[in-house]
Each structure stands twice: as C-alpha cells, then as structure tokens.
Design an enzyme around this catalytic site. Structure first.
Site, short mmCIF file in Angstrom:
data_model
loop_
_atom_site.label_atom_id
_atom_site.label_comp_id
_atom_site.label_asym_id
_atom_site.label_seq_id
_atom_site.Cartn_x
_atom_site.Cartn_y
_atom_site.Cartn_z
CD GLU A 1 -2.86 1.66 0.28
OE1 GLU A 1 -3.37 2.61 0.14
OE2 GLU A 1 -2.82 0.81 -0.40
CG HIS B 1 -8.61 5.07 -6.32
ND1 HIS B 1 -7.98 6.54 -6.21
CD2 HIS B 1 -7.55 4.51 -5.75
CE1 HIS B 1 -7.00 6.48 -5.71
NE2 HIS B 1 -6.60 5.45 -5.41
#
Length: 351
Positions: free
Chosen positions: A80, A142
């Site tokens: 991430e 997104h």
C-alpha cells in the site's frame, strides 16, 4: 506542435516520463487491490500513524495500541505504501508539468490543468478508499481516476509530438464518420472498464467459473440492484458485502459488456484498416483486444492468477489509450482538412 528548442524537448521528456510513471501507478494499484492490501494501512496518508510502515518493536507496539482491531501485516502495508509513494511522486511531476506549461507560451494549457485537477481528485479518492473501508463506488471511481490521468498524459504527449500523422488523403466526410465512431468506441471502452472496476470492487470476479456467461441460472438471479452505486453502510466492504445473486448479476453484465466491446473494437479496427494511414492502429487494436480476451478467459479458468489479473487491468488501459489516440488523430485531421478547405470555399463564394 513542433519541438524546436531545449525547453520544448525537456517538456516532452517530462510528459513522457510522467506517462510511464502513471502506468506504474495503475499497475501497482491493481496489484495492491488484488493482494488485499487496500487496507494494509488503516489510516491516510501515513501508515499506522507513521510516514512509513512501522518497523521497530516500539513502532509496532504503538501501532497496535492505536489500531487494536487492525493488526499490522507488513507485506500488505508495504504494498500500500509503495503505491502511495509512487502516486505522490506522479503528483509532483504533474505539478511540474503545470509550472513548465504556464511558463512557456507555446505549451498547451488545458490538459495540464485537467491533470492537476484529476490528481487532486485522485488523492481525495485514495483517502476515501481507506477511510470508507473500500466502499465499492469509491474503489471504482479511484480506478477510473487513475485511467483518466494516464489518458490525459498520453493526450498531452500526442499534442506535443513533432510528427503528426498526415490525414490529407482521407476525405472530410470520412474523417467525420471516423471521429464519431472513435468517440463512440472510447465511450464503450470506458463503460466496460467501469464494469470491470465494479466487478472487482464487489469481489464478483470469481462467482462464475464457466464460459461463456455463468454456470448459475443467472436469468433468475439477475437483479438490477447490483448496480446501485450507493450501498448500505458496513464496517468494512473488504471481500464484498453483496449476496451471491447480486454478484452473479455484476459478473454476467461484465461479460456481456466484454462481448459488446469486442464487436465495437473490431468495427473500429475495420474502419481503420480501410484507411492506409490508419492501418497500424488497426493492428494495434486487434492485438490488444486478442490479448485482453485471452487474459479474461485465463482469469476465469485459472481462478484469477495475480499476474494475469494485473495484466488484464493494464491491457484494458492500453485499449483505452489506443482509442484515445485514434480519436485524437482523426479529430486533428478533420480540423486541418476543414481549415484547408476554408480558403477555397471563400474564393469560390467571392468568385
């Protein structure tokens, strides 16, 4: 635009590198999502309250105290954070593109502004992806935001390219028809990408394991509620919250959309093939489409291998970029042809 000085050349290189970087961001985003690392860091923009993944025993203890219900998984957290670092770097490059564009009169202004707006929106969506615990509509938005940034960077690069394609051998009416067909193709590809994003965000990719549509009785299970963007609130949307029937509905519509997209892309490839100057784009479309179909089928029969699933995302983006290229080329060619004919029409009217 013709690149005729060092500033123009540097600007072109900056845009080209930013485009490559944006591809890496999209690929890493897909990798992060597919490895279930979207919540690898439960806060934003840091990770468990730190600028990087907690490493020392003290940092990990502090993280456990602040986030007792979200145990640290270092590998997912690094996935991430790597995505965030590179996305942040891309944002800085987009800012540099804007600064250079506005300092030089000759550079395009609209696309750099749109890029800066999209990067800002994308940052907000990235934050919401975490704070709204993978809400599907945010995850899909997104994804679309990332694809939009890549497309805008490529469009800017096309505007800066020194050797535009000569379209004078194609008639104005033919160019107009090609432009309409290209715009329709872009819209269809975008809708199919959105369906793919919705399928992934709702964890519906593996509910059907047979071809061509689904082993389940999807006609009886089909429910349009599967496509409601706003879903009931949950503590987390990770691993999906919809029931089996709704996921089957999403998956089947994505496959039907793939069939429609295949027909549209092949039709566009055929139209390009008829024009020698556009024939190379025809080959590109067919190759990308063939690869995308092969990857899609492999995802089904092999239960979503990680590398194949990431490649499926990137190839879909490649199809979009190819369609944007064709749309831009025929659009510019159509405009140039009209401009070339305008003096002749005026001369005939005066005569």
């Amino acid at each position: 635009m013709i690149i005729n000085n060092n500033n123009d050349r540097y600007f072109f290189y900056l845009v080209s590198f930013s485009f490559v970087l944006s591809l890496a961001v999209v690929a890493l985003g897909a990798f992060t999502r597919l490895t279930e690392a979207g919540l690898g860091c439960p806060d934003w923009p840091g990770c468990y309250g730190f600028l990087t993944v907690p490493q020392t025993a003290l940092e990990q203890q502090t993280a456990a105290e602040f986030f007792p219900h979200t145990p640290l998984e270092p590998q997912k957290a690094w996935n991430e954070m790597l995505h965030r670092y590179i996305a942040g770097t891309l944002g800085l490059f987009v800012l540099a593109i804007n600064l250079m564009a506005w300092r030089q009169v000759s550079q395009p202004k609209l696309v750099p502004i749109l890029l800066l707006i999209m990067v800002t929106i994308q940052a907000v969506l990235g934050m919401w992806t975490v704070t709204l615990v993978l809400m599907p509509v945010v995850v899909m938005a997104h994804l679309l935001g990332g694809f939009t940034i890549v497309s805008l960077l490529w469009l800017l690069r096309l505007q800066l390219q020194a050797t535009p394609v000569d379209m004078t051998q194609i008639g104005i009416k033919t160019l107009s028809r090609l432009r309409i067909a290209a715009i329709i193709s872009v819209i269809v590809v975008i809708l199919q990408i959105a369906l793919g994003g919705w399928t992934a965000a709702n964890y519906a990719a593996l509910v059907c394991s047979q071809l061509p549509l689904c082993e389940a009785n999807w006609q009886q299970l089909f429910d349009v509620k599967a496509f409601l963007l706003i879903q009931p609130q949950h503590d987390s949307y990770q691993y999906g919250v919809l029931d089996y029937g709704l996921r089957v509905s999403i998956h089947v519509v994505h496959r039907i959309g793939a069939m429609i997209t295949t027909v549209v892309v092949l039709a566009m490839a055929w139209l390009c093939w008829r024009q020698p100057v556009l024939r190379r784009y025809s080959w590109g479309l067919v190759l990308l489409l063939t690869l995308q179909i092969a990857l899609g089928v492999t995802n089904v029969v092999a239960s979503l291998p990680l590398a194949v699933a990431v490649a499926h995302n990137v190839t879909g983006l490649g199809l979009l970029v190819a369609m944007v290229t064709i749309s831009y080329r025929v659009g510019v060619g159509s405009r140039h042809s009209r401009e070339a004919e305008q003096p002749l029409r005026e001369e005939q009217s005066h005569g």
